[in-house]
Design a protein around this motif. Sequence first.
Motif, PDB file in Angstrom:
ATOM      1  N   UNK A  41       0.774  -1.343   0.101  1.00  0.00           N
ATOM      2  CA  UNK A  41      -0.549  -0.071  -0.094  1.00  0.00           C
ATOM      3  C   UNK A  41       1.154   1.272   0.685  1.00  0.00           C
ATOM      4  N   UNK A  42       0.374   2.439  -0.347  1.00  0.00           N
ATOM      5  CA  UNK A  42       1.639   3.456  -1.355  1.00  0.00           C
ATOM      6  C   UNK A  42       0.918   4.695  -2.237  1.00  0.00           C
ATOM      7  N   UNK A  43       0.974   5.643  -1.436  1.00  0.00           N
ATOM      8  CA  UNK A  43       0.476   6.949  -2.132  1.00  0.00           C
ATOM      9  C   UNK A  43       1.450   6.311  -3.698  1.00  0.00           C
ATOM     10  N   UNK A  44       0.894   6.497  -4.836  1.00  0.00           N
ATOM     11  CA  UNK A  44       1.465   6.545  -6.010  1.00  0.00           C
ATOM     12  C   UNK A  44       0.243   6.698  -7.132  1.00  0.00           C
ATOM     13  N   UNK A  45       0.885   7.372  -8.078  1.00  0.00           N
ATOM     14  CA  UNK A  45      -0.152   7.723  -9.411  1.00  0.00           C
ATOM     15  C   UNK A  45      -0.824   5.885 -10.292  1.00  0.00           C
ATOM     16  N   UNK A  53      -3.677  12.071  -7.133  1.00  0.00           N
ATOM     17  CA  UNK A  53      -2.606  11.335  -6.696  1.00  0.00           C
ATOM     18  C   UNK A  53      -3.760  10.481  -6.139  1.00  0.00           C
ATOM     19  N   UNK A  54      -3.281   9.131  -5.512  1.00  0.00           N
ATOM     20  CA  UNK A  54      -4.261   7.939  -5.333  1.00  0.00           C
ATOM     21  C   UNK A  54      -3.301   7.081  -4.565  1.00  0.00           C
ATOM     22  N   UNK A  55      -3.725   6.466  -3.072  1.00  0.00           N
ATOM     23  CA  UNK A  55      -3.241   5.269  -2.842  1.00  0.00           C
ATOM     24  C   UNK A  55      -3.533   3.888  -4.403  1.00  0.00           C
ATOM     25  N   UNK A  56      -2.248   3.093  -3.996  1.00  0.00           N
ATOM     26  CA  UNK A  56      -2.356   2.413  -4.931  1.00  0.00           C
ATOM     27  C   UNK A  56      -1.937   0.963  -3.896  1.00  0.00           C
TER      28      UNK A  56
END
Length: 84
Positions: A41-45, A53-56
């Motif tokens: 789980x990370x903040x990434x486009x 910005x999304x949480x991937x």
Amino acid sequence: MEYEKVYVGMYIFTSADGKEKPVCLEWTDGERYNITKVLDKRIAPPAHVGSSMTVRYTVAVNGCERFVYFEKFSKRWFVEKRVT
């Protein structure tokens, strides 16, 4: 290759201490896919489609590694689908 953003339903488990994790994805036709494990789980486009910005989440579904994204501004989940 072209990709499109497909919004999906997501079932979320919330633990007693308030932590949340996705446990089941519901496709647009109503078919459900169990998420057997959250691998990352990370903040990434998104890799292929535009978005803020999304949480991937990297998840395991049916033994395969997949990305699902959570858009913070719309509070919606989506996946990137290859256009055929």
